[in-house]
Every structure is written in structure tokens, then in C-alpha cells.
Design an enzyme around this catalytic site. Sequence first.
Site, short mmCIF file in Angstrom:
data_model
loop_
_atom_site.label_atom_id
_atom_site.label_comp_id
_atom_site.label_asym_id
_atom_site.label_seq_id
_atom_site.Cartn_x
_atom_site.Cartn_y
_atom_site.Cartn_z
N HIS A 119 0.81 -1.23 0.00
CA HIS A 119 0.00 0.00 0.00
C HIS A 119 0.84 1.27 0.00
O HIS A 119 0.37 2.33 0.41
CB HIS A 119 -0.98 -0.02 1.18
CG HIS A 119 -2.06 -1.06 1.04
ND1 HIS A 119 -2.81 -1.53 2.10
CD2 HIS A 119 -2.50 -1.73 -0.05
CE1 HIS A 119 -3.66 -2.44 1.65
NE2 HIS A 119 -3.49 -2.58 0.36
N CYS A 147 3.62 20.82 -7.18
CA CYS A 147 4.77 20.50 -8.03
C CYS A 147 5.20 21.74 -8.80
O CYS A 147 4.41 22.68 -8.97
CB CYS A 147 4.32 19.42 -9.01
SG CYS A 147 5.55 18.92 -10.21
N GLY A 186 -1.53 -8.96 12.86
CA GLY A 186 -2.11 -7.63 13.09
C GLY A 186 -2.86 -7.05 11.91
O GLY A 186 -2.76 -5.86 11.64
N ALA A 230 0.89 -8.84 19.35
CA ALA A 230 1.97 -9.33 18.47
C ALA A 230 3.34 -9.15 19.13
O ALA A 230 4.22 -9.99 18.96
CB ALA A 230 1.92 -8.57 17.15
C1 BJW Z 1 -3.33 -6.27 16.91
C2 BJW Z 1 -2.77 -5.45 17.85
C3 BJW Z 1 -1.67 -5.96 18.51
C4 BJW Z 1 -4.42 -4.38 17.09
N1 BJW Z 1 -1.24 -7.14 18.19
N2 BJW Z 1 -2.96 -7.44 16.54
C5 BJW Z 1 -16.27 -4.93 -2.00
C6 BJW Z 1 -16.94 -3.73 -1.86
C7 BJW Z 1 -16.30 -2.51 -2.06
C8 BJW Z 1 -14.99 -2.47 -2.40
C9 BJW Z 1 -14.33 -3.68 -2.54
C10 BJW Z 1 -14.96 -4.89 -2.36
N3 BJW Z 1 -14.06 -5.88 -2.55
C11 BJW Z 1 -12.89 -5.31 -2.84
C12 BJW Z 1 -13.04 -3.97 -2.85
C13 BJW Z 1 -12.02 -2.98 -3.10
C14 BJW Z 1 -11.30 -2.43 -1.92
C15 BJW Z 1 -11.57 -3.24 -0.65
O1 BJW Z 1 -10.89 -4.19 -0.34
N4 BJW Z 1 -12.58 -2.84 0.12
C16 BJW Z 1 -12.97 -3.59 1.33
C17 BJW Z 1 -12.66 -2.76 2.57
C18 BJW Z 1 -14.42 -3.93 1.19
N5 BJW Z 1 -9.91 -2.51 -2.28
C19 BJW Z 1 -9.34 -1.56 -3.01
O2 BJW Z 1 -9.93 -0.58 -3.41
C20 BJW Z 1 -7.88 -1.80 -3.38
N6 BJW Z 1 -7.65 -1.65 -4.76
C21 BJW Z 1 -8.26 -2.43 -5.67
O3 BJW Z 1 -9.07 -3.27 -5.36
O4 BJW Z 1 -7.84 -2.18 -6.95
C22 BJW Z 1 -8.55 -2.77 -8.01
C23 BJW Z 1 -9.50 -1.74 -8.56
C24 BJW Z 1 -9.00 -0.69 -9.27
C25 BJW Z 1 -9.87 0.25 -9.82
C26 BJW Z 1 -11.23 0.14 -9.57
C27 BJW Z 1 -11.72 -0.91 -8.80
C28 BJW Z 1 -10.84 -1.86 -8.28
C29 BJW Z 1 -6.99 -0.78 -2.68
C30 BJW Z 1 -7.04 -0.90 -1.20
C31 BJW Z 1 -6.20 0.21 -0.58
C32 BJW Z 1 -6.28 0.24 0.93
N7 BJW Z 1 -5.67 1.42 1.40
C33 BJW Z 1 -5.51 1.63 2.84
C34 BJW Z 1 -4.90 3.03 3.07
C35 BJW Z 1 -3.40 2.96 2.71
C36 BJW Z 1 -2.70 4.24 2.90
C37 BJW Z 1 -2.66 4.68 4.33
O5 BJW Z 1 -2.22 3.94 5.23
O6 BJW Z 1 -3.07 5.80 4.55
O7 BJW Z 1 -4.68 0.62 3.41
S1 BJW Z 1 -7.04 1.39 3.71
C38 BJW Z 1 -6.33 0.64 5.14
O8 BJW Z 1 -6.76 -0.74 5.25
C39 BJW Z 1 -4.83 0.60 4.86
C40 BJW Z 1 -4.46 -0.74 5.41
O9 BJW Z 1 -3.24 -1.16 4.83
C41 BJW Z 1 -5.64 -1.59 5.02
C42 BJW Z 1 -5.78 -2.84 5.85
O10 BJW Z 1 -5.95 -2.56 7.19
P1 BJW Z 1 -5.22 -3.45 8.29
O11 BJW Z 1 -3.76 -3.28 8.15
O12 BJW Z 1 -5.74 -4.81 8.26
O13 BJW Z 1 -5.61 -2.68 9.63
P2 BJW Z 1 -6.98 -2.77 10.49
O14 BJW Z 1 -7.04 -1.55 11.29
O15 BJW Z 1 -8.13 -3.10 9.63
O16 BJW Z 1 -6.76 -4.03 11.43
C43 BJW Z 1 -5.81 -4.02 12.47
C44 BJW Z 1 -5.84 -5.37 13.13
O17 BJW Z 1 -4.81 -5.43 14.09
C45 BJW Z 1 -7.16 -5.68 13.87
O18 BJW Z 1 -7.61 -6.97 13.46
C46 BJW Z 1 -6.77 -5.68 15.35
O19 BJW Z 1 -7.47 -6.64 16.11
C47 BJW Z 1 -5.31 -6.04 15.27
N8 BJW Z 1 -4.48 -5.54 16.34
N9 BJW Z 1 -3.56 -4.25 17.92
C48 BJW Z 1 -1.87 -7.88 17.23
N10 BJW Z 1 -1.08 -5.22 19.47
ZN ZN Z 2 4.14 17.92 -11.72
#
Ligand code: BJW
Ligand code: ZN
Length: 247
Positions: A119, A147, A186, A230
Site C-alpha cells: 500500500h 509540483c 495484526g 503481536a
Molecule cells: C493487533 C494489535 C496488537 C491491534 N497485536 N494485533 C467490495 C466492496 C467494495 C470495495 C471492494 C470490495 N471488494 C474489494 C473492494 C475494493 C477495496 C476493498 O478491499 N474494500 C474492502 C474494505 C471492502 N480494495 C481496493 O480498493 C484496493 N484496490 C483495488 O481493489 O484495486 C482494483 C480496482 C481498481 C480500480 C477500480 C476498482 C478496483 C486498494 C485498497 C487500498 C487500501 N488502502 C488503505 C490506506 C493505505 C494508505 C494509508 O495507510 O493511509 O490501506 S485502507 C487501510 O486498510 C490501509 C491498510 O493497509 C488496510 C488494511 O488494514 P489493516 O492493516 O488490516 O488494519 P486494520 O485496522 O483493519 O486491522 C488491524 C488489526 O490489528 C485488527 O484486526 C486488530 O485486532 C489487530 N491488532 N492491535 C496484534 N497489538
Molecule cells: Zn508535476
Amino acid sequence: MIKIDQSLVDKLKGAHSIVFFTGAGISAESGIPTFRGENGVWNKLKPEELANFDAFLRNPKMVWEWYNHRKKVIHESQPNAAHHSIAEFQNHFEEVTVVTQNIDNLHRRAGSRRIFELHGNIERNYCVNCKTYYNEELEFKDGIPKCKCGGLIRPDVVWFGEYLPEYEFDEGEKASINADIFFIVGTSAVVYPAAGLIQSAKRGRAVLVEVNLTRTEISSFVDYSFTGRAGEIMPAILEKYKLSVVN
Ligand code: BJW
Ligand code: ZN
């Protein structure tokens, strides 16, 4: 006392290729908030208002405020025991790969060498118009960096509806398919295509090991599910493995 199954240690002993698929939860103990779940930022802020390109075009100042705030938090934080033990796995296994959804650089700072960032990375930026990269400190005018061509500069991260960087995803997928042991640490595993790597690893030959504070949608799908921090569980797994190798 964390109980680590002997059968997992035995599987680790026969493993060559280990993949760590990580998400925001691994950095929570470093003081970086997660997105979802208890204390997740998206309990207060709506992802669709911040993490997509249309939101950025509508209100670049607000989106930049969010990223500048997060950059500050990240710069003030340090890798925790989970990042460090993952890096230490490199001393014991032939092939160790980190495939992370995080943009915070903490795996690199902990010493992991083979990292695929699905990401993006908060330290890089580019112009949406001419695609020039800006990796140094940006100059903000009225809260927005521009830019030299006049285009808006954005962080090099992947927002909803955007494609993942092809090389990082392809390499992450190859590593997942070839993994002997695939740790899922995580992450809520709800964001695709990243979460699809869990199925890729399973279709390969990997043993799946989840480490999360709570049970998740994939807990019943994995081979081992550890519930807890973790920063405690990852070092405990490594220690038990190290002890069993010397004995
Ligand atoms: C612990 C802990 C401790 C806490 N020890 N554990 C259906 C409907 C609508 C949309 C979609 C769909 N199916 C797919 C999609 C598309 C969409 C998607 O997946 N949506 C779903 C949410 C439904 N995906 C996209 O759009 C992706 N692109 C794509 O599909 O391209 C193809 C396409 C192109 C053109 C048109 C259409 C399609 C892109 C996804 C980009 C995600 N971006 C983000 C922001 C990144 C930048 C930033 O950081 O600012 O990425 S969103 C956010 O979520 C971030 C994260 O990387 C990502 C995942 O989150 P993560 O890391 O899992 O964190 P959390 O908070 O969810 O979970 C934390 C966990 O830790 C929890 O479980 C806690 O319990 C645990 N925890 N403390 C151990 N101490
Ligand atoms: Zn430019």
C-alpha cells in the site's frame, strides 16, 4: 505465559521459506493507531473521506493534514518487539519475506531486508499531473504542496479503488505461494487484493499462523490462531523455536 504449540515449532524446524503478512496491528504497540477495531481511526473518521482520490481532489488540505499528522506520529515511534523478532527470523531461516500493508517503514527500521509494501510508503510523494517523485521534505502553501508544473503532490500510498504497485504485489504473491509458513500478523484481513494473499499461501503449501489481538474473519480458516499482542506472541514463537533447535 503464552502457550506455543510444539507442532508449530516442529513445522518451523522443517521450513525454508517464511512469509510475514502484516497490517496496522503490528505497529499498534509502537503507538501508531490502527484503522478498524477498538481505537481504530475509522471509528471517528470515514475512510471514504480520506483514503480515496476523489476525496483528495475535493479537499487536499484535509487529506494532507491527516497524512502530516500520521507522519509525525510515525517519526516519533520506534519498531516494537514484533518487528524486531520478525527481523531476527532472518538469522534462522533461508528465506524470510515481509509483505506488509503498512506504510510506516517500521519493518525496515527493525532490520528486515526483503520487504514488499503493498500500500505504498508515507515517505514518498508524487505529482498527480506529471508523476515527478518528491521524497524530500515538501513545501506547503496554504496547507497544500504543489509540483513545479503546478500539479498537486500526493502521498505515494494506495487508496481505495486504486491498483496496488504491480512489482510489489507480484513479488508478494510469489513469496506467498512458495511459503512454507505464512504468518498473518495484526491485520483484519478485509482489504483486497492484499487479503487474497492468504488464500494464495493456502493454495501453495503454507501452514497459516494468525497473530491478532482478537479473532477475525480468517481465524477459522488458519492452522494456528494466537490471540494476544503481536509484541508478546512473535518473540515467544521465536524463543520457543530457538530453544528447540539447541536442544
Ligand atoms: C493487533 C494489535 C496488537 C491491534 N497485536 N494485533 C467490495 C466492496 C467494495 C470495495 C471492494 C470490495 N471488494 C474489494 C473492494 C475494493 C477495496 C476493498 O478491499 N474494500 C474492502 C474494505 C471492502 N480494495 C481496493 O480498493 C484496493 N484496490 C483495488 O481493489 O484495486 C482494483 C480496482 C481498481 C480500480 C477500480 C476498482 C478496483 C486498494 C485498497 C487500498 C487500501 N488502502 C488503505 C490506506 C493505505 C494508505 C494509508 O495507510 O493511509 O490501506 S485502507 C487501510 O486498510 C490501509 C491498510 O493497509 C488496510 C488494511 O488494514 P489493516 O492493516 O488490516 O488494519 P486494520 O485496522 O483493519 O486491522 C488491524 C488489526 O490489528 C485488527 O484486526 C486488530 O485486532 C489487530 N491488532 N492491535 C496484534 N497489538
Ligand atoms: Zn508535476
